[in-house]
Motif scaffolding. Structure first.
Motif, PDB file in Angstrom:
ATOM      1  N   LEU A 112     -81.381 -15.929 -32.609  1.00 19.29           N
ATOM      2  CA  LEU A 112     -81.502 -17.308 -32.661  1.00 19.29           C
ATOM      3  C   LEU A 112     -82.180 -17.921 -31.491  1.00 19.29           C
ATOM      4  N   GLY A 113     -82.136 -17.084 -30.307  1.00 23.58           N
ATOM      5  CA  GLY A 113     -82.732 -17.703 -29.007  1.00 23.58           C
ATOM      6  C   GLY A 113     -82.066 -18.845 -28.496  1.00 23.58           C
ATOM      7  N   VAL A 114     -80.707 -18.807 -28.571  1.00 21.07           N
ATOM      8  CA  VAL A 114     -79.998 -19.683 -27.913  1.00 21.07           C
ATOM      9  C   VAL A 114     -78.965 -19.339 -26.835  1.00 21.07           C
ATOM     10  N   GLY A 115     -78.141 -20.224 -26.181  1.00 21.05           N
ATOM     11  CA  GLY A 115     -77.385 -19.570 -25.141  1.00 21.05           C
ATOM     12  C   GLY A 115     -75.827 -19.385 -25.674  1.00 21.05           C
ATOM     13  N   TYR A 116     -75.120 -19.187 -24.689  1.00 18.06           N
ATOM     14  CA  TYR A 116     -73.538 -18.946 -25.313  1.00 18.06           C
ATOM     15  C   TYR A 116     -73.071 -20.253 -25.084  1.00 18.06           C
ATOM     16  N   ILE A 117     -73.554 -21.511 -24.844  1.00 20.58           N
ATOM     17  CA  ILE A 117     -72.801 -22.772 -25.084  1.00 20.58           C
ATOM     18  C   ILE A 117     -73.146 -23.143 -26.469  1.00 20.58           C
ATOM     19  N   GLU A 118     -74.280 -22.942 -27.173  1.00 23.55           N
ATOM     20  CA  GLU A 118     -74.417 -23.250 -28.298  1.00 23.55           C
ATOM     21  C   GLU A 118     -73.954 -22.226 -29.265  1.00 23.55           C
ATOM     22  N   LEU A 119     -73.696 -20.887 -28.866  1.00 19.84           N
ATOM     23  CA  LEU A 119     -72.762 -20.236 -29.655  1.00 19.84           C
ATOM     24  C   LEU A 119     -71.347 -20.638 -29.764  1.00 19.84           C
ATOM     25  N   GLY A 120     -70.821 -21.112 -28.475  1.00 20.26           N
ATOM     26  CA  GLY A 120     -69.276 -21.552 -28.140  1.00 20.26           C
ATOM     27  C   GLY A 120     -69.115 -22.648 -29.255  1.00 20.26           C
ATOM     28  N   PHE A 121     -70.171 -23.538 -29.396  1.00 15.44           N
ATOM     29  CA  PHE A 121     -70.060 -24.868 -30.130  1.00 15.44           C
ATOM     30  C   PHE A 121     -69.667 -24.473 -31.450  1.00 15.44           C
ATOM     31  N   ALA A 122     -70.175 -22.957 -32.030  1.00 14.87           N
ATOM     32  CA  ALA A 122     -69.738 -22.913 -33.419  1.00 14.87           C
ATOM     33  C   ALA A 122     -68.356 -22.500 -33.376  1.00 14.87           C
ATOM     34  N   LEU A 123     -67.833 -22.114 -32.512  1.00 13.07           N
ATOM     35  CA  LEU A 123     -66.412 -21.716 -32.385  1.00 13.07           C
ATOM     36  C   LEU A 123     -65.514 -22.754 -32.345  1.00 13.07           C
TER      37      LEU A 123
ATOM     38  N   ILE B  85     -48.951 -28.450 -41.513  1.00 10.22           N
ATOM     39  CA  ILE B  85     -48.730 -29.283 -40.368  1.00 10.22           C
ATOM     40  C   ILE B  85     -48.579 -28.633 -39.079  1.00 10.22           C
ATOM     41  N   VAL B  86     -47.429 -27.659 -39.013  1.00 13.77           N
ATOM     42  CA  VAL B  86     -47.101 -27.066 -37.735  1.00 13.77           C
ATOM     43  C   VAL B  86     -48.317 -26.292 -37.366  1.00 13.77           C
ATOM     44  N   SER B  87     -48.820 -25.582 -38.163  1.00 16.00           N
ATOM     45  CA  SER B  87     -49.890 -24.844 -37.807  1.00 16.00           C
ATOM     46  C   SER B  87     -51.118 -25.257 -36.967  1.00 16.00           C
ATOM     47  N   THR B  88     -51.100 -26.900 -37.286  1.00 16.45           N
ATOM     48  CA  THR B  88     -52.338 -27.466 -36.523  1.00 16.45           C
ATOM     49  C   THR B  88     -52.033 -27.425 -34.809  1.00 16.45           C
ATOM     50  N   GLY B  89     -50.694 -27.219 -34.652  1.00 11.51           N
ATOM     51  CA  GLY B  89     -50.264 -26.973 -33.214  1.00 11.51           C
ATOM     52  C   GLY B  89     -50.925 -25.792 -32.425  1.00 11.51           C
ATOM     53  N   PHE B  90     -50.943 -24.498 -33.454  1.00 10.82           N
ATOM     54  CA  PHE B  90     -51.863 -23.457 -32.679  1.00 10.82           C
ATOM     55  C   PHE B  90     -53.314 -23.794 -32.641  1.00 10.82           C
ATOM     56  N   ASN B  91     -53.907 -24.634 -33.776  1.00 16.46           N
ATOM     57  CA  ASN B  91     -55.246 -24.822 -33.765  1.00 16.46           C
ATOM     58  C   ASN B  91     -55.723 -25.689 -32.413  1.00 16.46           C
ATOM     59  N   PHE B  92     -55.009 -26.636 -32.147  1.00 13.33           N
ATOM     60  CA  PHE B  92     -55.180 -27.381 -31.065  1.00 13.33           C
ATOM     61  C   PHE B  92     -55.102 -26.957 -29.681  1.00 13.33           C
ATOM     62  N   SER B  93     -54.057 -26.003 -29.322  1.00  9.82           N
ATOM     63  CA  SER B  93     -53.632 -25.119 -28.428  1.00  9.82           C
ATOM     64  C   SER B  93     -55.108 -24.295 -27.960  1.00  9.82           C
ATOM     65  N   GLY B  94     -55.723 -24.000 -29.154  1.00 10.77           N
ATOM     66  CA  GLY B  94     -56.980 -22.990 -29.092  1.00 10.77           C
ATOM     67  C   GLY B  94     -58.239 -23.841 -28.606  1.00 10.77           C
ATOM     68  N   ILE B  95     -57.947 -25.253 -28.679  1.00  7.44           N
ATOM     69  CA  ILE B  95     -59.257 -26.052 -28.210  1.00  7.44           C
ATOM     70  C   ILE B  95     -58.769 -26.382 -26.889  1.00  7.44           C
ATOM     71  N   PHE B  96     -57.498 -26.696 -26.506  1.00  5.70           N
ATOM     72  CA  PHE B  96     -57.074 -27.030 -25.188  1.00  5.70           C
ATOM     73  C   PHE B  96     -57.183 -25.979 -24.299  1.00  5.70           C
ATOM     74  N   ALA B  97     -56.760 -25.013 -24.613  1.00  2.51           N
ATOM     75  CA  ALA B  97     -56.304 -23.679 -23.537  1.00  2.51           C
ATOM     76  C   ALA B  97     -57.472 -23.135 -22.873  1.00  2.51           C
ATOM     77  N   PRO B  98     -58.830 -23.027 -23.627  1.00  2.00           N
ATOM     78  CA  PRO B  98     -59.864 -22.605 -22.661  1.00  2.00           C
ATOM     79  C   PRO B  98     -60.293 -23.671 -21.676  1.00  2.00           C
ATOM     80  N   LEU B  99     -60.231 -24.826 -22.145  1.00  2.00           N
ATOM     81  CA  LEU B  99     -60.694 -25.691 -21.041  1.00  2.00           C
ATOM     82  C   LEU B  99     -59.821 -25.810 -19.669  1.00  2.00           C
TER      83      LEU B  99
END
Length: 405
Positions: free
Chosen positions: A48-59, A348-362
């Protein structure tokens, strides 16, 4: 007479085993699909000729969509049937990968990630609704533990499978073959006769929906509990190697061994925790005790310079105890869910895992950027202490039975 009575019990046991096997296979697919994109990053970057930031955006897109749709999918699960929702999720997730393999472009990658995130949101509400309805209460903890272990296994084998596919059929072929797994497993579940949640349960849920408030204080506390669990483990799982190498003078091989021991012990702990969850009603206290010990272990790692064998041993114990609490965690949610609302509760409770996956890398990425590797473990201690407190608060007390004359 004995044989006549035993036959229905054997049939019921066979049905429960078949159900658990099918749902566990579906959960394997869920975790396998989570790792498909990361394992193909080198191929996707080149093509695709993109960087890891663009690939990370997909995640990020995958995580956001999966997190935001868990609760709505839980509602659909309770009202239209968990089996239908699960089969659709398997098929849609697979088609997202197949479509990307047939037409590879960066916009198609983002669309595929969004669709795959939507498909991923079906597994927890649908799986747990089916297991809650069809597993023997006396073995519910073990059923939850096998289901979770299957998910761990899917993530563990994903790198090897994807590397083998890329080597044999190429990157595009790997996407198509991986995508085909979802629809094939959906057909397998149909052939196995995996049951749905009962029509009576769905009717009851629909009739009570206007009166029933699923967003109870217990459910909201459990959502935060799930998020804290994710945060306490994410730092170790994702940044443990770089933290050990930069802050503890550990070489790459030793750091890998320590993290592998932590993850492998977690999977074994999940299976052991299933037996424990079936032998106690005090699931909150089990979770609190295990994570309390883990907090002490992580505090020792955070503040002391330890020899590599001892460091690996402590991480192994921590991984095992972290796995042990998983079935008790799930039992807490099941106990807090109103009748006919297991899908919505777990959604509902599983959204906690999803949001931890967003906040934790930062968060943990910022900690490493500040050159504070010991705080990868120190921050985990803070989250573990908070998890202990919430585990005790959210445990639902059994209802008092009034005495009769």
């Amino acid at each position: 007479m004995v044989d006549i009575l035993a036959a229905p019990q054997q049939t019921k046991a066979d049905s429960a085993l078949r159900t658990l096997t099918g749902i566990s296979i579906a959960h394997w697919v869920s975790h396998f699909y989570i790792f498909v994109f990361p394992m193909l990053f080198p191929f996707l970057k080149e093509q695709l000729g993109v960087g890891y930031i663009e690939l990370g955006f997909a995640l990020t897109a995958f995580g956001l969509v999966s997190g935001l749709t868990q609760a709505p999918i839980g509602y659909l699960t309770d009202h239209f049937g968990a089996r239908k929702v699960l089969l659709i999720g398997l098929a849609v997730g697979g088609c997202a990968l197949i479509g990307l393999g047939l037409h590879l472009s960066y916009p198609a990658l983002i669309v595929s990630a969004v669709v795959l995130g939507l498909a991923n949101s079906v597994y927890h509400p649908a799986d747990y609704a089916i297991l809650s309805a069809h597993m023997d209460n006396a073995r519910m903890g073990r059923a939850f533990s096998v289901h979770t272990f299957a998910g761990f296994l899917g993530g563990a084998v994903a790198p090897a499978i994807m590397l083998a596919l890329v080597a044999t059929v190429g990157g595009l072929g790997a996407l198509i073959v991986a995508g085909a797994i979802g629809p094939l497993v959906a057909l397998l579940l149909i052939a196995m006769g995996v049951p749905d949640t009962s029509a009576a349960e769905r009717k009851a849920a629909g009739a009570e929906a206007p009166k029933q408030n699923i967003v109870t204080p217990a459910i909201m506390m459990l959502t935060i509990f799930f998020m804290l669990l994710g945060l306490s483990n994410a730092g170790i799982s994702n940044f443990g190697i770089v933290a050990l190498m930069s802050g503890y003078g550990v070489d790459l091989a030793t750091a890998n061994v320590a993290l592998t021991a932590f993850l492998a012990a977690s999977a074994i702990g999940v299976l052991a925790g299933g037996f424990l969850a079936d032998r106690t009603h005090r699931h909150g206290q089990v979770a609190a005790a295990a994570f309390g010990i883990n907090a002490v272990i992580m505090l020792v790692i955070a503040i002391a310079s330890l020899p590599s064998p001892l460091l690996t041993a402590l991480l192994t114990v921590a991984g095992f105890l972290g796995g042990v609490i998983t079935p008790s965690r799930d039992m807490l949610v099941r106990n807090a869910a109103p009748p006919g609302a297991a899908g919505r509760a777990f959604g509902i409770v599983s959204t906690g895992f999803n949001f931890s996956g967003i906040f934790a890398p930062l968060l943990f990425g910022w900690i490493m950027d500040q050159h504070m590797p010991h705080w990868v473990f120190g921050a985990s201690v803070v989250f573990m202490v908070l998890t202990v407190l919430l585990a005790l608060v959210t445990e639902r007390k059994p209802a008092q039975i009034p005495a009769t004359a």
